[in-house]
Design a protein around this motif. Structure first.
Motif, PDB file in Angstrom:
ATOM      1  N   GLU A  32       0.765  -1.113   0.060  1.00  0.00           N
ATOM      2  CA  GLU A  32      -0.008  -0.096   0.092  1.00  0.00           C
ATOM      3  C   GLU A  32       0.856   1.246  -0.047  1.00  0.00           C
ATOM      4  OE1 GLU A  32      -2.409  -0.541   3.346  1.00  0.00           O
ATOM      5  OE2 GLU A  32      -3.463  -2.149   2.569  1.00  0.00           O
ATOM      6  N   ARG A  33       2.226   1.162   0.058  1.00  0.00           N
ATOM      7  CA  ARG A  33       2.997   2.302   0.061  1.00  0.00           C
ATOM      8  C   ARG A  33       4.176   2.095  -0.801  1.00  0.00           C
ATOM      9  NH1 ARG A  33       0.336   1.082   4.535  1.00  0.00           N
ATOM     10  NH2 ARG A  33      -0.339   2.637   6.083  1.00  0.00           N
ATOM     11  N   PRO A  34       3.725   2.275  -1.928  1.00  0.00           N
ATOM     12  CA  PRO A  34       4.923   2.038  -3.030  1.00  0.00           C
ATOM     13  C   PRO A  34       5.931   3.051  -3.228  1.00  0.00           C
ATOM     14  CG  PRO A  34       2.770   3.000  -3.990  1.00  0.00           C
ATOM     15  CD  PRO A  34       2.560   2.576  -2.584  1.00  0.00           C
ATOM     16  N   ASP A  35       5.612   4.221  -2.929  1.00  0.00           N
ATOM     17  CA  ASP A  35       6.613   5.505  -3.230  1.00  0.00           C
ATOM     18  C   ASP A  35       7.490   5.811  -2.204  1.00  0.00           C
ATOM     19  OD1 ASP A  35       5.056   5.749  -5.406  1.00  0.00           O
ATOM     20  OD2 ASP A  35       3.300   6.962  -4.148  1.00  0.00           O
ATOM     21  N   ASN A  36       7.688   5.555  -1.071  1.00  0.00           N
ATOM     22  CA  ASN A  36       8.752   5.952  -0.306  1.00  0.00           C
ATOM     23  C   ASN A  36       9.533   4.700   0.370  1.00  0.00           C
ATOM     24  OD1 ASN A  36       6.235   8.071  -0.220  1.00  0.00           O
ATOM     25  ND2 ASN A  36       8.176   9.086   0.065  1.00  0.00           N
ATOM     26  N   ARG A  37      10.549   5.251   1.431  1.00  0.00           N
ATOM     27  CA  ARG A  37      11.424   4.320   1.966  1.00  0.00           C
ATOM     28  C   ARG A  37      10.396   3.676   3.239  1.00  0.00           C
ATOM     29  NH1 ARG A  37      17.029   5.620   3.449  1.00  0.00           N
ATOM     30  NH2 ARG A  37      17.526   4.478   1.649  1.00  0.00           N
ATOM     31  N   ILE A  38      10.563   2.310   3.340  1.00  0.00           N
ATOM     32  CA  ILE A  38       9.953   1.637   4.263  1.00  0.00           C
ATOM     33  C   ILE A  38      10.908   0.922   5.332  1.00  0.00           C
ATOM     34  CG2 ILE A  38       8.032  -0.096   4.968  1.00  0.00           C
ATOM     35  CD1 ILE A  38       6.719   0.265   2.379  1.00  0.00           C
ATOM     36  N   VAL A  39      10.747   1.155   6.756  1.00  0.00           N
ATOM     37  CA  VAL A  39      11.684   0.462   7.600  1.00  0.00           C
ATOM     38  C   VAL A  39      10.781  -0.328   8.364  1.00  0.00           C
ATOM     39  CG1 VAL A  39      13.283   0.762   9.398  1.00  0.00           C
ATOM     40  CG2 VAL A  39      13.475   2.210   7.308  1.00  0.00           C
ATOM     41  N   VAL A  40      11.218  -1.721   8.681  1.00  0.00           N
ATOM     42  CA  VAL A  40      10.424  -2.606   9.823  1.00  0.00           C
ATOM     43  C   VAL A  40      11.560  -2.605  10.863  1.00  0.00           C
ATOM     44  CG1 VAL A  40       9.267  -4.615   9.992  1.00  0.00           C
ATOM     45  CG2 VAL A  40       8.978  -3.536   7.812  1.00  0.00           C
ATOM     46  N   THR A  41      10.873  -2.757  11.930  1.00  0.00           N
ATOM     47  CA  THR A  41      12.006  -3.204  13.221  1.00  0.00           C
ATOM     48  C   THR A  41      11.229  -4.037  14.051  1.00  0.00           C
ATOM     49  OG1 THR A  41      13.296  -2.490  15.006  1.00  0.00           O
ATOM     50  CG2 THR A  41      11.103  -1.095  14.516  1.00  0.00           C
ATOM     51  N   THR A  42      12.022  -5.211  14.149  1.00  0.00           N
ATOM     52  CA  THR A  42      11.475  -6.177  15.390  1.00  0.00           C
ATOM     53  C   THR A  42      12.479  -6.858  16.240  1.00  0.00           C
ATOM     54  OG1 THR A  42       9.994  -8.260  15.183  1.00  0.00           O
ATOM     55  CG2 THR A  42      11.718  -8.170  13.494  1.00  0.00           C
ATOM     56  N   PHE A  43      12.358  -7.859  16.832  1.00  0.00           N
ATOM     57  CA  PHE A  43      13.155  -8.653  17.903  1.00  0.00           C
ATOM     58  C   PHE A  43      13.963  -9.409  16.770  1.00  0.00           C
ATOM     59  CE2 PHE A  43       9.384  -8.052  20.266  1.00  0.00           C
ATOM     60  CZ  PHE A  43       9.874  -7.500  21.228  1.00  0.00           C
ATOM     61  N   ALA A  44      15.286  -9.366  16.836  1.00  0.00           N
ATOM     62  CA  ALA A  44      16.358 -10.010  15.757  1.00  0.00           C
ATOM     63  C   ALA A  44      16.093 -11.350  16.145  1.00  0.00           C
ATOM     64  CB  ALA A  44      17.733  -9.366  16.277  1.00  0.00           C
ATOM     65  N   SER A  45      15.979 -11.874  17.069  1.00  0.00           N
ATOM     66  CA  SER A  45      15.646 -13.526  16.952  1.00  0.00           C
ATOM     67  C   SER A  45      14.547 -14.109  16.674  1.00  0.00           C
ATOM     68  CB  SER A  45      15.546 -13.951  18.809  1.00  0.00           C
ATOM     69  OG  SER A  45      14.677 -13.077  19.375  1.00  0.00           O
ATOM     70  N   ASN A  46      13.487 -13.289  16.245  1.00  0.00           N
ATOM     71  CA  ASN A  46      12.306 -13.726  15.359  1.00  0.00           C
ATOM     72  C   ASN A  46      12.527 -14.047  14.056  1.00  0.00           C
ATOM     73  OD1 ASN A  46       9.582 -14.431  14.461  1.00  0.00           O
ATOM     74  ND2 ASN A  46       8.621 -12.813  15.712  1.00  0.00           N
ATOM     75  N   VAL A  47      13.091 -15.275  13.694  1.00  0.00           N
ATOM     76  CA  VAL A  47      13.378 -15.658  12.333  1.00  0.00           C
ATOM     77  C   VAL A  47      12.376 -15.867  11.177  1.00  0.00           C
ATOM     78  CG1 VAL A  47      14.938 -17.280  10.969  1.00  0.00           C
ATOM     79  CG2 VAL A  47      15.645 -16.771  13.170  1.00  0.00           C
ATOM     80  N   ALA A  48      11.417 -16.220  11.887  1.00  0.00           N
ATOM     81  CA  ALA A  48      10.161 -16.156  11.108  1.00  0.00           C
ATOM     82  C   ALA A  48       9.559 -14.869  10.517  1.00  0.00           C
ATOM     83  CB  ALA A  48       8.725 -17.095  11.687  1.00  0.00           C
ATOM     84  N   ARG A  49       9.624 -13.943  11.411  1.00  0.00           N
ATOM     85  CA  ARG A  49       9.526 -12.669  11.245  1.00  0.00           C
ATOM     86  C   ARG A  49      10.375 -12.130  10.108  1.00  0.00           C
ATOM     87  NH1 ARG A  49       6.483  -9.473  14.781  1.00  0.00           N
ATOM     88  NH2 ARG A  49       5.844 -11.464  15.401  1.00  0.00           N
ATOM     89  N   LEU A  50      11.495 -12.407  10.196  1.00  0.00           N
ATOM     90  CA  LEU A  50      12.625 -11.949   9.351  1.00  0.00           C
ATOM     91  C   LEU A  50      12.239 -12.510   7.985  1.00  0.00           C
ATOM     92  CD1 LEU A  50      16.437 -12.236   9.848  1.00  0.00           C
ATOM     93  CD2 LEU A  50      15.390 -12.861   7.776  1.00  0.00           C
ATOM     94  N   GLU A  51      11.917 -13.633   7.852  1.00  0.00           N
ATOM     95  CA  GLU A  51      11.509 -14.153   6.549  1.00  0.00           C
ATOM     96  C   GLU A  51      10.142 -13.579   5.990  1.00  0.00           C
ATOM     97  OE1 GLU A  51      11.292 -18.805   5.014  1.00  0.00           O
ATOM     98  OE2 GLU A  51       9.508 -18.284   6.139  1.00  0.00           O
ATOM     99  N   SER A  52       9.402 -13.178   6.932  1.00  0.00           N
ATOM    100  CA  SER A  52       7.940 -12.494   6.446  1.00  0.00           C
ATOM    101  C   SER A  52       8.271 -11.121   5.826  1.00  0.00           C
ATOM    102  CB  SER A  52       6.958 -12.402   7.603  1.00  0.00           C
ATOM    103  OG  SER A  52       6.671 -13.557   7.991  1.00  0.00           O
ATOM    104  N   VAL A  53       9.463 -10.316   6.442  1.00  0.00           N
ATOM    105  CA  VAL A  53       9.522  -8.943   5.918  1.00  0.00           C
ATOM    106  C   VAL A  53      10.201  -9.325   4.444  1.00  0.00           C
ATOM    107  CG1 VAL A  53      11.213  -7.101   6.235  1.00  0.00           C
ATOM    108  CG2 VAL A  53       9.998  -7.930   8.208  1.00  0.00           C
ATOM    109  N   ALA A  54      11.161 -10.618   4.271  1.00  0.00           N
ATOM    110  CA  ALA A  54      11.975 -10.863   2.942  1.00  0.00           C
ATOM    111  C   ALA A  54      10.564 -11.077   1.928  1.00  0.00           C
ATOM    112  CB  ALA A  54      12.895 -12.013   3.347  1.00  0.00           C
ATOM    113  N   ARG A  55       9.604 -11.775   2.391  1.00  0.00           N
ATOM    114  CA  ARG A  55       8.488 -11.852   1.596  1.00  0.00           C
ATOM    115  C   ARG A  55       7.738 -10.726   1.173  1.00  0.00           C
ATOM    116  NH1 ARG A  55      10.458 -16.628  -0.137  1.00  0.00           N
ATOM    117  NH2 ARG A  55      10.355 -18.460   1.216  1.00  0.00           N
ATOM    118  N   ALA A  56       7.559  -9.939   2.261  1.00  0.00           N
ATOM    119  CA  ALA A  56       7.008  -8.763   1.672  1.00  0.00           C
ATOM    120  C   ALA A  56       7.668  -7.781   0.752  1.00  0.00           C
ATOM    121  CB  ALA A  56       6.667  -7.794   3.188  1.00  0.00           C
TER     122      ALA A  56
END
Length: 571
Positions: free
Chosen positions: A224-248
């Motif tokens: 929904e936000r194609p025009d600007n920089r997007i930063v996500v922050t989460t707990f570094a140990s949450n590997v599934a969340r890391l993969e989810s951001v990669a999929r996004a």
């Protein structure tokens, strides 16, 4: 209450950390004169400990019993369960048992501490039993917010204890298998004496939610936000969340970027044991700096606003490669840990004032917890059917509520609240707190481990809250001042108030010293004490502060010139 520990005649549980607090988990089980340690974690220091980042449990009790400690079993790779091993291991020097993923995390810590070749680390896989006489420990896979979480079925001559560690019942965890409910039920069928159970989310109704739902929400938000920089922050140990951001990133045509050392460490640890092999290798922040702002999706460490974390540096425009501009978006895909609200909201507000969109769990579905809510706790009770529930991993209010909930709403026969240091005898006989052992906290300082009550830490707290005052007295052989007292104040006052206060302090010191000298010249200690007393009195009257005060007495020999006199002669 007795101060001894009756583990030689029965089965006892003794928490040295994690009961009465969230974090810093360390639990001991004792039977037949031997001890088993489960987890050895740390917690983060707050603003009351200037200069200290980490706190670990005081292992003095088990250090005194080290010859009877058969091993340390780590349930999973979160810092509050594994992060103190490299700080404390030399105190008890026992074998350590970990999963493959936890081994990767632990080895990195042991390397930093120079202990890699000293610590006997054993990897357990496939839920094979670990025989550590008189204990037999069988791991059971549960879902959590990091990989390879293992509950432990601990068999002893007196019965079986089910130690859950941190867990949830995620039906679609994305990485790794679902919780092994069949194994839990099988142990329940055999009979479980006590369920030692995570209490973190006992106040939350329903279930904790699934990682798969968060993935879908993140993909939608990024698209929904194609025009600007997007930063996500989460707990570094949450590997599934890391993969989810990669999929996004993949779904929105962006490159995936990791920012922060701890994220890279967990990424590499996961890759080393066979995870994350279906996503493209992430880029670095240096790579991102050379790309169009709307063509990257950045995942940063520091979701709790840690000053040294990448997210704080980016938010405060202090990162060498990543910046934020009006119209950019920052997604906090994490829980706001109690105690961190002020720090995080300060960061959120700073970004909002710069027209940066901030999204948190309060605004959108961007996070699920790794801990069980009430319906999951009920399901655990149904599967394991213990004779006793022992709440752990929680503040006092969490422990008390789970004890009540287990009996009144979960149908359990009994529950027992324990706090750090309590010795709870589970068998034989009725469960009873029969003793207590010394407990405490150690601050991890560059100088080494420091007892929390140490003078050094007390001085730091005083400095942070009240400032410091340094006084130099130059006196002659008769203890008479030969020049005005030299006074340095820091963190006490400023501007005109500082100048006036410095003058008032000097006058008070000269007046007080005039009372000290009698027929015999006063000694250096008497002069220092008099000056300190006078100076503190003035500062307290003017500022209501009690600065840390140090006084140095410089005594000139007969005929020796002061520095000012020497300078004047030279000029």
């Amino acid at each position: 209450m007795s101060k001894t520990h009756p583990h030689r005649d029965g089965l006892v549980i003794v928490p040295l950390g994690g009961c009465g607090e969230i974090g810093m988990n360390l639990t001991l089980y004792g039977v037949a004169g031997k001890w088993l340690m489960v987890d050895c974690g740390m917690t983060f220091a707050d603003e009351s400990l200037p200069g200290v980042d980490l706190i670990v449990p005081d292992p003095t009790f088990i250090e005194s019993e080290a010859k009877d400690l058969v091993g340390l079993v780590i349930t999973h790779a979160h810092e509050d369960h594994i992060g103190a091993v490299h700080h404390l291991w030399e105190r008890f020097r026992c074998p350590v048992y970990v999963t493959p993923f936890a081994e990767q995390s632990l080895n990195a810590k042991l390397d930093e501490a120079g202990l890699r070749g000293d610590v006997p680390v054993h990897v357990f896989e496939n839920d094979d039993a670990i025989d550590l006489d008189p204990f037999r420990i069988t791991p059971i896979g549960l879902t959590h917010s990091t990989l390879e979480m293992k509950a432990l079925a601990i068999e002893t001559r007196h019965g079986t204890v089910m130690h859950t560690g941190d867990w949830k019942l995620d039906k679609d965890p994305l990485m790794g298998p679902t919780s092994d409910e069949a194994a839990l039920k099988a142990w329940g069928d055999k009979g479980v004496l006590a369920l030692v159970c995570d209490s973190t989310n006992v106040f939350d109704p329903g279930t904790s939610g699934s990682e798969s739902d968060v993935r879908r929400a993140l993909i939608d938000l990024v698209k929904e936000r194609p025009d600007n920089r997007i930063v996500v922050t989460t707990f570094a140990s949450n590997v599934a969340r890391l993969e989810s951001v990669a999929r996004a990133a993949e779904a929105s045509g962006r490159a995936f970027v990791l920012v922060g050392r701890s994220l890279w460490k967990f990424y590499q640890a996961a890759r080393a044991v066979g995870y994350l092999d279906t996503i493209k290798p992430p880029l670095t922040d240096k790579d991102a700096a050379r790309m169009p702002r709307n063509k990257t999706l950045l995942l940063c460490t520091g979701c709790q606003g840690e000053p040294r974390g990448a997210m704080a540096r980016v938010a405060m425009d202090d990162h060498p490669n990543i910046d934020l501009r009006p119209g950019d978006t920052v997604i906090f895909s994490s829980k706001i840990i109690p105690g961190n609200e002020k720090t995080l909201y300060r960061m959120h507000n700073a970004m909002a004032l710069n027209d940066i969109e901030v999204i948190s769990e309060k605004d959108h579905f961007v996070h699920v917890s790794g801990h069980p809510a009430r319906e999951e706790l009920k399901r655990m009770y149904e599967l394991v059917r213990p004779e006793l529930v022992v709440p752990v991993h929680g503040e006092a209010r969490h422990l008390i509520e789970q004890a009540r909930f287990a009996v009144e709403e979960g149908g359990m026969p009994a529950a027992q609240v324990i706090l750090n240091g309590d010795v709870l005898r589970l068998a034989p006989g009725e469960p009873e707190i029969v003793s207590e052992v010394p407990v405490g906290r150690l601050a991890v300082d560059p100088a080494g481990l420091v007892v929390m009550a140490a003078a050094m830490l007390q001085h730091r707290r005083k400095l942070a809250g009240n400032g410091v005052m340094m006084i130099v007295l130059v006196v002659d052989a008769d203890s008479e001042l030969v020049e005005d007292p030299r006074i340095m104040l820091a963190g006490v006052a400023e501007g005109r108030e500082m100048a006036a206060l410095t003058n008032d302090v000097a006058v008070a010191i000269e007046r007080e010293l005039g009372k000290v000298n009698g027929r015999r010249p006063a000694g250096d200690d008497a002069l220092a004490e008099a000056a300190s007393r006078a100076a503190r009195r003035v500062v307290k009257q003017v500022t209501s502060r009690r600065p840390l005060t140090e006084v140095e007495v410089v005594r000139l020999e007969e005929g020796e010139k002061t520095a000012n006199e020497s300078w004047k002669e030279a000029v």
